[in-house]
Design a protein around this motif. Structure first.
Motif, short mmCIF file in Angstrom:
data_model
loop_
_atom_site.label_atom_id
_atom_site.label_comp_id
_atom_site.label_asym_id
_atom_site.label_seq_id
_atom_site.Cartn_x
_atom_site.Cartn_y
_atom_site.Cartn_z
N LEU A 42 9.53 14.99 0.16
CA LEU A 42 10.50 16.09 0.33
C LEU A 42 11.34 15.67 1.62
O LEU A 42 12.52 15.48 1.44
CB LEU A 42 10.35 17.54 0.33
N PRO A 43 10.85 15.69 2.93
CA PRO A 43 11.74 15.33 3.98
C PRO A 43 12.18 14.22 4.00
O PRO A 43 13.54 14.04 4.56
CB PRO A 43 10.51 15.46 5.17
N PHE A 44 11.78 12.88 3.67
CA PHE A 44 12.24 11.82 3.76
C PHE A 44 13.23 11.63 2.77
O PHE A 44 14.65 11.29 2.82
CB PHE A 44 11.29 10.69 3.57
N VAL A 45 13.16 12.43 1.50
CA VAL A 45 14.29 12.33 0.35
C VAL A 45 15.42 13.11 0.95
O VAL A 45 16.58 12.64 0.92
CB VAL A 45 13.70 12.95 -0.91
N LEU A 46 15.22 14.19 1.57
CA LEU A 46 16.30 15.01 2.12
C LEU A 46 17.33 14.26 3.03
O LEU A 46 18.24 13.95 3.08
CB LEU A 46 16.03 16.19 2.68
N LEU A 47 16.55 13.59 4.10
CA LEU A 47 17.21 12.94 5.13
C LEU A 47 18.18 11.71 4.41
O LEU A 47 19.13 11.36 4.76
CB LEU A 47 16.06 12.52 6.28
N LEU A 48 17.20 10.80 3.71
CA LEU A 48 17.88 9.75 3.05
C LEU A 48 19.04 10.23 2.24
O LEU A 48 20.42 9.58 2.54
CB LEU A 48 16.88 9.04 2.18
N SER A 49 19.12 11.37 1.58
CA SER A 49 20.12 11.64 0.77
C SER A 49 21.37 12.06 1.65
O SER A 49 22.35 11.82 1.53
CB SER A 49 19.75 13.00 -0.26
N GLY A 50 21.15 12.77 2.81
CA GLY A 50 22.01 12.99 3.72
C GLY A 50 22.93 11.91 4.17
O GLY A 50 24.05 11.79 4.10
N LEU A 51 22.18 10.62 4.52
CA LEU A 51 22.69 9.24 4.94
C LEU A 51 23.64 9.08 3.86
O LEU A 51 24.64 8.63 4.07
CB LEU A 51 21.74 8.40 5.27
N ILE A 52 22.80 9.06 2.55
CA ILE A 52 23.86 8.31 1.58
C ILE A 52 25.02 9.23 1.09
O ILE A 52 26.10 8.47 0.75
CB ILE A 52 22.67 8.08 0.16
N ILE A 53 24.77 10.43 0.73
CA ILE A 53 25.75 11.23 0.46
C ILE A 53 27.02 10.95 1.50
O ILE A 53 28.18 10.82 1.06
CB ILE A 53 25.49 12.76 0.34
N ARG A 62 0.92 -1.27 -0.16
CA ARG A 62 0.12 0.00 0.07
C ARG A 62 0.87 1.29 -0.08
O ARG A 62 0.60 2.34 -0.61
CB ARG A 62 -0.98 0.08 1.17
N LEU A 63 2.04 1.17 0.67
CA LEU A 63 2.94 2.43 0.55
C LEU A 63 4.07 2.26 0.33
O LEU A 63 5.40 1.93 1.00
CB LEU A 63 3.14 2.98 2.20
N PRO A 64 4.32 1.90 -0.85
CA PRO A 64 5.75 1.83 -1.72
C PRO A 64 6.61 2.84 -1.43
O PRO A 64 7.62 2.28 -1.07
CB PRO A 64 5.35 1.68 -3.24
N PHE A 65 6.38 4.08 -1.31
CA PHE A 65 7.33 4.90 -0.94
C PHE A 65 7.88 4.94 0.63
O PHE A 65 9.36 4.76 0.64
CB PHE A 65 7.11 6.50 -1.51
N ILE A 66 6.98 5.12 1.19
CA ILE A 66 7.20 5.00 2.83
C ILE A 66 7.88 3.78 2.94
O ILE A 66 9.01 3.67 3.67
CB ILE A 66 6.02 5.23 3.33
N GLY A 67 7.38 2.53 2.47
CA GLY A 67 7.81 1.36 2.79
C GLY A 67 9.49 1.18 2.24
O GLY A 67 10.15 0.77 3.14
N SER A 68 9.72 1.58 1.15
CA SER A 68 11.13 1.61 0.74
C SER A 68 12.01 2.46 1.54
O SER A 68 13.04 1.84 1.73
CB SER A 68 11.32 2.12 -0.68
N ALA A 69 11.46 3.47 1.84
CA ALA A 69 12.22 4.61 2.74
C ALA A 69 12.65 3.73 4.11
O ALA A 69 13.65 3.81 4.69
CB ALA A 69 11.64 6.03 2.84
N LEU A 70 11.66 3.17 4.56
CA LEU A 70 11.66 2.63 5.83
C LEU A 70 12.92 1.27 5.80
O LEU A 70 13.64 1.14 6.63
CB LEU A 70 10.46 1.86 6.37
N VAL A 71 12.77 0.63 4.88
CA VAL A 71 13.82 -0.45 4.54
C VAL A 71 14.96 0.25 4.64
O VAL A 71 15.87 -0.39 5.43
CB VAL A 71 13.36 -1.29 3.04
N MET A 72 15.36 1.11 3.86
CA MET A 72 16.73 1.67 3.68
C MET A 72 16.97 2.40 5.22
O MET A 72 18.35 2.11 5.45
CB MET A 72 16.71 2.99 2.85
N ALA A 73 16.12 2.98 5.88
CA ALA A 73 16.51 3.20 7.10
C ALA A 73 16.80 2.27 8.04
O ALA A 73 17.94 2.31 8.74
CB ALA A 73 15.27 4.03 7.67
N MET A 74 16.13 1.03 7.90
CA MET A 74 16.49 -0.13 8.76
C MET A 74 17.90 -0.68 8.55
O MET A 74 18.52 -0.98 9.50
CB MET A 74 15.53 -1.08 8.66
#
Lengths: 100, 482, 495, 370, 188
Positions: free
Chosen positions: C456-467, C370-382
């Motif tokens: 946007l917020p999640f993208v920003l934070l994720l990109s921080g992690l990845i960069i 149901r939540l592909p974007f949030i879900g994937s973000a959560l996976v990456m965070a985990m």
């Protein structure tokens, strides 16, 4: 020969009696009277010291104390009367409306 | 004899007399105006005090009356405090059965007593000034004489106040016996070894008992919660602000100006009293369900905090007390003004009555929250910097005397505990569900200004402490502490 | 004026401005904080970019006298250690402002407090004056309590509020006493960090004083960072907190304690540090292992994340306790990385909670569909939380383990084990239970974050992690010289 | 006189004092007795009646008969009274008036003895102190009776006496301002003065000084020097002694006799006598303070007696003046209606006290201008 | 009321011993009576009747006035009688009569409270006596520099202590206002 200490002993004992009265009495009025005893003990000490110090400062102070005591008693008694009108008691133990 | 030095007090008394006279010719529906007149008059007097200087002490009536930095500081303090209290009482006026004119006048007379207390340099003036304050408060406390609580508060204050007076007088007698003079500064052949004289020491101890009652320090604090709860709210505010500060200014003078040697001699006692006062006040406040009673306990705790400054026995400590009092003034004025407005129907002060205050008036809710936060000592409000200074003064002493660290520990414990009950008030305002009153609250314009003033004061003292701290440090130079 | 002043000033000014915005104009109420935090973020990125890694001392310095008699001054500046934190803080603040759309009532107050908190956090990291350091932190702390209390969720909200308040106040008061003691004991009569450091460099504090004052700071800061066993407030508090608050606090404000240790306690009291950091090394095992194990047992997603966040703090402590260049650099990286990570995780769980109204792991399931974007973000965070390479956390944890290997090998092994095994177990189990498996009926109507504003917020934070994960030199290059400077005074005998 | 010389001054002093006390008491008590008679006769005369005329010639033995009657009557103690207070109250009424007598100079000197029982420097303060205690007798009587009317009477008398005490004390302040003025003090200090032995080492509050001041001539009498003070003091004295028109505490029509309702026989007689004794002492005070005391401006009677005979004349002058004032008291009683209680209090607080204060201020200004 | 008679001008010095003895006697007389009456105020024989306490208090005050006289404080002795005994205590008596409170039911005093009260009062007296004991042993009175008559006292009062004196006037005004406010039946 009667000296300073004689008077101070009387004053101390009177003060002690006053304290005893404040602690023991359950009646607001008598409590208040015991407080007057304490004030008078102080007055006696002041006068005795005044005589001993050969000045009048202590006596002036006693004059102030008596005046203040008169004013205090007037207000205090008015308060006690008002309280009695409201609660029909002057028992110290009955002042318990505002406990924790 | 430069009797004109006492002009501020005379002006205040004259204002009170004028109000009493005006009261005769004021129709009952316009009595509220009297309050405005009193406020305006006090404002003028306060402004006029800024023409005075206290940098080098001036004496009047022999040595009885002194006008120095400390006196001037506290005179302004009391005037400002009374100003807030008067504004508060204009809102409270309709809750008195009668006699609002007299109420204003009594506040002014008590104020005059406080101002004289600030200038007392002699036990006789100390005594009469304290009694003027105390007797005014007997009446002010029980002014709602159709309320049993108010009368009960008055009676309790009466008995314990008179007891304190008795101790005070007895103490003065012995101090006089020991030093041979009623002046704070005995001069004479045996004035140097006074601290050794048991009679003098005993007298001083009893004088301090009397003052301890005023500031509600342990073990003379038992009156505070009941009296705070039962009294009319403006009275409570004045009691908390003015009476306490009067006690402190006299305490400072007596201890550090009149008997510095004895004061240091008793250091352990001070520390013990201070610690117990902090603990008693804070722990006692925890289970309270009544705002005014809670503030009563908290006032004990704050007396304890300020006693830290006394126990430190340093100029830094004394200046910290002054600073703390300044913050306390604005904070409590704000808190009590809000309480005054929020409990319009019932002056009970139950915490539950604050529920939904946020919906009734967001401004009042925010103000009370700020006040609680400031009392808890959290930046950026006044209470924080005051506590900071006090703690600093105590830690400074700790370098030479490790016992002070225990005091610091107790203070920290107290502050943490206090957060709990202050936040409880905030919680009652914002997230409590049951509501007793729902009507929106109207805030009269004058009161609104006074609240703005309180908030500004809290923020100013918290954010820009420099000026005020310099004042306080200047003021305590009168005490000759190091 | 220094850029730093603007960075701190914008949110605070916006907070004050917000007071005059009528609460009916909801768009404006939302716009002001968003704009302010966005500007702050941009400024912070600029600051980070302009920062010169090689230069000695602090940069972007500004000093204004405040209380002259006590020598307290508004003194801001950044070095390599704090510049990363400021950047991270600004990004998280903007993200937090973005996700605050979930707040529906009393928005004005919420945004006001949020802005206050932001200003306070950034101010704390930028301060070079001990008093302001503390002052800004408290400024940020109080809104936290109120936000949890008023806008928090769950039945145990009150309990959590009081616990977090009392714990953190106790911690910060200990810090305050420590700072005052430092001020008085040093004899320098200044709260200015730069002058104090210089003074203490010439006249070091007596060892007795150091041994006495250091624990005040250590445990004060320790409580603020949820050092085991003073950590119990953290999971509860984060579960009860509204999303933005949890993000800001767990992500940024909590790092204040670590930063304080590094900035003040270590360099000014080297003797005390060497004596007491051994204790810390043992305590942080408690963080890593105990809290990891506790996290495994959690049934609530936020409690799990909260405990894992506590566990991560163990790494930072371990890095500091190692008292080595690598370890401290690692700790610096962990601080920044975990800031992004915690904010991201709490942001995502907050989104889930907002959608489902619960975070009980047993009630969730199959949400990825149901939540592909949030879900994937959560996976990456985990995965980042498990320390997977490619994310900034990996860099930090590796550095910490390397750094501590030499001084405390047993603990390093335990930490590694904890990080790899325990974290993997609970993270992956949570992922499986929440995102995979059958989708309960009641969650059929959930909607994903499709709006770019929501993403946007999640993208920003994720990109921080990845960069920072892919280009760790961006961070380490700045942190290492700063860490070296700290070590030079803290442990001069080490290379 | 000569037989006394071997005795030490102490013993002499004690002996003379005792003598003076006994004689003064005897005179006072007999005056009380005959004042009662006079009152009845004058009342009868005013009301065109005959009055007591059976016992002795012109009824002169009537007081004796009354006394016998009072003593022989059954000593009834009602069941509901508070016993101790009930017994104490009548005595408390009587004692203060006797005490107040001690400081009134009822003559100049007889031989070497001053004709005053206690020549106190605090003088008039003593009087007020004693007067202040009078109230207890009445209040206690009202309290002891434990019934409605006496109770009200006791309260009334207490309030009334305290109120008028204030007015009274304030009213005579100007008198002592005059007596204490430096010019007059200088005159007193003059050792060549005939008054010197009588007034050496006295303070301005000493009553003999007041007399000395008034000895300057008829218009030196305070009656003329301080007419307002005189009027205030006189009226206040009426109130203090509970005489009509201020006899509210015992108003028969309202309170059935007030505080003494429950008393009978000798105890009632004590109240009765106490009231008259008070009246006589008050008269003595008025004479001393305002009417020149034992002096007369004529025949050289205005300075202390040189011979025994002149000393006796002085005493006679004093007594005659007192009797005149007592007659005034009696006369007023039958001429004026009773006040209402609120009027009575208003008069004290709203008229007398302010007037007395104004009088003090005026006197102060005048003295200052001199 | 015993008034100490000022020594006559012609009194020879031989008499002073007698005077001293007299003073000693009077001191003990008044002191003992003061304390006895004071005790009776606190522990009145008729426990349920506060009026008895008032009377004993009046007697205490009168005896104290006697002691004042022995200490050459004549004016104060008079004031003590006039104001304290004569006016203040009458107020007490009034109130007791007004309220008619003697039927007040008294809960029995518990032994612990009694013991505690005695203990505290005793402790205070002990403290006082310790201070007194530590002071020099009964210093005799020097000849008074000034007598406490009305004149000297008034001079001091109106010059040196005029400020407290005026403050007291404000205080009395406050008391008047207060009593009116508290006491009036219904203010309108």
């Amino acid at each position: 020969m009667i000296g300073l200490v004689h008077y101070l002993v009387v004053s101390a004992l009177l003060f002690g009696l006053g304290v005893l009265g404040v602690l023991l009495q359950r009646n607001l009025l008598v409590t208040y009277m015991s407080l007057e005893l304490m004030l008078n003990a102080a007055n006696l000490a002041l006068v005795a010291f005044s005589r001993f110090n050969r000045g009048l400062d202590g006596q002036v102070m006693v004059f102030f104390v008596i005046t203040v005591a008169a004013a205090e008693v007037a207000v205090g008694l008015a308060l006690i009367v008002a309280l009695f009108r409201r609660k029909q008691t002057v028992g110290v133990d009955d002042l318990t409306d505002m406990k924790l | 004899m430069n009797a004109l030095l006492t002009l501020p007090e005379i002006a205040v008394v004259a204002l009170g007399l004028g109000l009493l006279l005006l009261d005769l010719w004021t129709p009952p529906d316009q009595k509220r105006q009297l309050g405005y007149i009193a406020v305006a008059g006090l404002g003028l007097i306060l402004a006029a005090t800024f023409t005075l200087h206290g940098s080098n002490p001036q004496y009047a009536f022999g040595q009885i009356y002194v006008m120095d930095g400390l006196a001037l500081f506290f005179k302004r303090f009391f005037l400002l405090g009374a100003l807030f209290v008067l504004v508060m009482s204009t809102d409270f006026a309709d809750r008195f059965p009668a006699g609002i004119g007299e109420y204003y006048a009594l506040i002014l007379f008590a104020l005059a007593g406080m101002m004289w207390a600030a200038s007392a340099n002699d036990y006789s003036l100390l005594f009469v000034a304290i009694e003027l304050i105390t007797i005014s408060f007997y009446v002010l406390n029980s002014f709602r004489r159709n309320q049993a609580d108010s009368l009960e508060a008055g009676a309790k204050y009466l008995i314990l106040g008179a007891l304190a007076s008795a101790f005070l007088v007895y103490g003065i007698a012995f101090v006089y016996g020991g030093s041979g003079t009623l002046s704070f500064h005995p001069t004479g052949p045996n004035s140097t070894d006074l601290s050794l004289s048991p009679i003098f020491q005993l007298g001083l101890a009893m004088v301090l008992v009397g003052l301890g009652f005023k500031i509600a320090a342990f073990p003379f604090q038992i009156w505070a919660p009941d009296v705070y709860q039962g009294s009319p709210t403006p009275t409570t505010a004045f009691l908390a602000i003015g009476s306490k500060a009067a006690g402190f200014v006299l305490l400072l003078r007596v201890l550090f100006s009149a008997a510095p040697d004895v004061a240091t001699h008793w250091r352990p006692w001070w520390m013990a009293v201070c610690a117990i006062t902090i603990l008693y006040g804070n722990l006692g406040a925890v289970p309270q369900r009544n705002v005014k009673r809670l503030l009563g306990y908290s006032s004990i705790a704050h007396a304890g905090y300020m006693l830290l400054g006394v126990a430190a026995m340093s100029a830094a400590g004394a200046a910290a007390i002054l600073y703390y009092l300044g913050g306390y003034l604005f904070t409590l004025a704000a808190a009590f003004t809000v309480i005054c407005l929020a409990f319009r129907k019932s002056d009970t002060g139950d915490l539950a009555g604050l529920a939904g205050l946020h919906h009734r008036s967001p401004f009042l809710a925010a103000t009370l929250t700020l006040a609680m936060v400031s009392l808890a000592g959290i930046p950026p409000l006044a209470g924080f910097f005051g506590k900071f200074l006090l703690l600093k003064a105590v830690v400074q002493r700790g370098i030479t005397n490790p016992a002070y660290y225990w005091l610091v520990a107790v203070a920290l414990f107290g502050i943490v505990v206090s957060l709990y009950f202050y936040l409880n008030v905030v919680r009652a305002i914002y997230w409590s569900k049951t509501r007793t009153e729902t009507a929106p609250i109207e805030i009269p314009r004058l009161t609104r200004f006074s609240l703005y003033g309180c908030i500004a004061g809290m923020l100013y003292l918290g954010l820009l402490p420099n000026t005020f701290l310099n004042w306080a440090q200047e003021a305590v130079k009168a005490l000759h502490l190091n | 004026m220094s850029t730093l002043t603007y960075i701190i000033g914008w949110p605070l000014a916006a907070a004050v401005a917000l007071l005059w915005v009528p609460r009916q104009m909801r768009v404006l109420v939302r716009l002001v904080p968003l704009l302010a935090t966005f500007i702050t973020m941009v400024l912070a990125i600029k600051l980070f970019w302009q920062f010169e890694p090689g230069a000695a001392g602090y940069q972007f310095v500004q000093k204004i006298g405040w209380v002259t008699s006590l020598d307290i001054s508004y003194h801001v500046g950044v070095d390599g250690l704090s510049v990363g934190l400021v950047l991270m803080g600004a990004v998280v603040a903007f993200a937090a402002a973005c996700v605050a759309w979930e707040i529906k009532e009393r928005e004005k107050e919420f945004y006001f407090l949020l802005l206050l908190m932001t200003g306070g956090i950034l101010g704390a990291f930028a301060s070079l004056d001990m008093f302001f350091f503390y002052f800004f932190h408290e400024l940020a702390l109080v809104p936290t309590f109120i936000m949890i209390g008023v806008w928090g969720r769950g039945e145990r909200k009150n309990y959590a509020t009081f616990q977090i308040t009392l714990y953190l106040t106790l911690g910060s008061l200990l810090v305050l006493i420590g700072l005052i003691a430092l001020y008085l004991r040093s004899g320098a009569n200044t709260f200015d960090l730069v002058r104090l450091t210089a003074y203490l460099g010439k006249h070091p504090l007596s060892p007795d004083a150091q041994l006495a004052v250091f624990p005040l700071l250590l445990f004060g800061f320790g409580i603020l960072v949820s050092l085991w066993p003073f950590h119990t407030w953290a999971p509860l508090g984060y579960r009860a907190a509204p999303t933005s608050t949890a993000m800001l606090h767990a992500g940024v404000l909590k790092k204040f304690g670590l930063y304080g240790l590094l900035r003040i306690a270590l360099p000014l009291m080297p003797v005390g540090a060497r004596h007491w950091l051994g204790v810390v090394a043992f305590l942080c095992v408690g963080n890593i292992l105990y809290c990891g194990l506790v996290a495994m047992r959690q049934k609530d997603l936020n409690l799990l994340v909260g405990n894992s966040s506590v566990a991560h703090m163990g790494f930072a402590f371990l890095g500091i306790a190692s008292l080595g260049l690598i370890g401290i650099t690692g700790a610096g990286v962990v601080m920044v990385a975990h800031g992004f990570l915690a904010a991201l995780t709490f942001g995502l769980t907050g989104y889930l909670y907002q959608q489902t109204g619960t975070l009980e792991i047993s009630e969730l399931g199959g949400l990825l569909r149901r939540l592909p974007f949030i879900g994937s973000a959560l996976v990456m965070a985990m995965l980042a939380g498990c320390g997977l390479p490619g994310f900034a956390n990996f860099v930090g944890e590796v550095l910490v383990v390397f750094g501590s290997w030499k001084s405390v090998p047993i603990i390093a092994v335990l930490a590694l084990w904890g990080a790899l095994v325990i974290a993997a177990v609970y993270m992956l189990r949570a992922l499986r239970n929440v995102l995979h498996g059958p989708l309960p009926e009641k969650w059929a109507a959930l909607s994903d974050a499709t709006n770019p504003w929501r993403k946007l917020p999640f993208v920003l934070l994720l990109s921080g992690l990845i960069i920072f994960g892919c280009f760790p030199r961006l961070l380490t290059g700045k942190i290492t010289p700063a860490a070296a400077a700290i070590l030079q005074t803290a442990a001069p005998q080490q290379p | 006189m000569t037989t006394l010389n071997p005795m030490t001054p102490d013993v002499q002093f004690a002996l003379y004092s005792a003598l003076k006390i006994v004689i003064a008491m005897a005179v006072l008590l007999s005056m009380v007795a005959y004042t009662v008679l006079a009152e009845r006769r004058i009342a009868a005369w005013i009301q065109d009646r005959v009055g007591p005329n059976r016992v002795g010639p012109w009824g002169l033995l009537q007081p004796l008969a009354d006394a016998v009657k009072a003593l022989l009557k059954e000593n009834l103690v009602p069941a509901h009274v508070r016993k101790v207070s009930y017994w104490l109250a009548p005595m408390l009424v009587m004692i203060p008036s006797l005490l107040a007598l001690t400081i009134i100079p009822f003559g100049s000197t007889l031989g070497l003895q001053k004709m005053v029982i206690a020549d106190l420097n605090v003088g008039v303060l003593f009087t007020f102190g004693v007067a202040a205690m009078t109230v207890y007798g009445l209040v206690l009587a009202g309290y002891a009776a434990n019934s409605k009317y006496p109770f009200l009477g006791g309260l009334r008398s207490g309030a009334q006496m305290i109120s008028y005490e204030v007015a009274m004390a304030l009213s005579i302040v100007p008198v002592f301002m005059l007596v204490g003025n430096p010019e007059f003090s200088g005159w007193i200090a003059d050792r060549a003065n005939a008054w010197h032995p009588l007034l050496a080492n006295t303070s301005p509050l000493n009553l003999n000084r007041v007399v000395a001041y008034q000895a300057g001539g008829f218009f030196h009498w305070m009656l003329f020097q301080q007419p307002l003070a005189f009027i205030l003091f006189l009226v206040a004295a009426f109130a203090e002694t509970n005489r009509l028109p201020f006899d509210l505490p015992e108003a028969e029509q309202e309170l059935a006799g007030g505080y003494n309702t429950e008393y009978s026989s000798i105890k009632f007689a004590l109240f009765f006598m106490g009231e008259y004794a008070n009246m006589i002492v008050a008269s003595g005070l008025i004479v001393t303070l305002f009417l020149g005391g034992w002096t007369l401006p004529w025949f050289g009677l205005n300075h202390p007696a040189a011979t025994f005979a002149v000393g006796l004349v002085h005493i006679a002058v004093f007594l005659i003046k007192v009797v005149a004032v007592v007659v005034l008291f009696i006369w007023v009683r039958w001429m004026w209606p009773r006040f209402r209680y609120d009027q009575l209090m208003d008069l004290a607080w709203q008229r007398f006290v302010p007037l007395a204060l104004v009088n003090i201020m005026i006197t102060a200004v005048v003295l200052w201008a001199q | 009321m015993a008034a100490r008679r000022a020594p006559p001008a012609n009194c020879p010095a031989a008499q002073s011993l007698n005077l001293e003895l007299m003073q000693e006697f009077l001191f003990y007389f008044f002191a003992i009576l003061t304390l006895v009456f004071g005790l009776l105020v606190v522990a009145s024989p008729s426990r349920r009747n506060p009026a008895a306490s008032v009377f004993f208090l009046v007697l205490t005050l009168v005896c104290l006035a006697g002691l004042f006289v022995l200490l050459h404080a004549f004016f104060l002795a008079a004031v003590q009688i006039i104001v304290y005994a004569g006016a203040v205590m009458v107020l007490f008596l009034f109130v007791i009569m007004f309220l008619n409170v003697q039927q007040e039911s008294h809960r029995p005093r518990t032994g612990t409270r009694m013991a505690l009260s005695v203990l505290i009062a005793g402790a205070i007296v002990a403290l006082l006596s310790r201070a007194l004991g530590a002071a020099s042993a009964s210093p005799a009175f020097p000849q008074p520099a000034v007598e406490g008559g009305t004149g000297p006292l008034g001079t001091v009062l109106f010059t040196e202590y005029v400020l407290p004196f005026e403050v007291i006037s404000v205080l009395i005004l406050v008391a008047i206002i207060g009593v009116v406010c508290l006491g009036k039946k219904e203010l309108k």
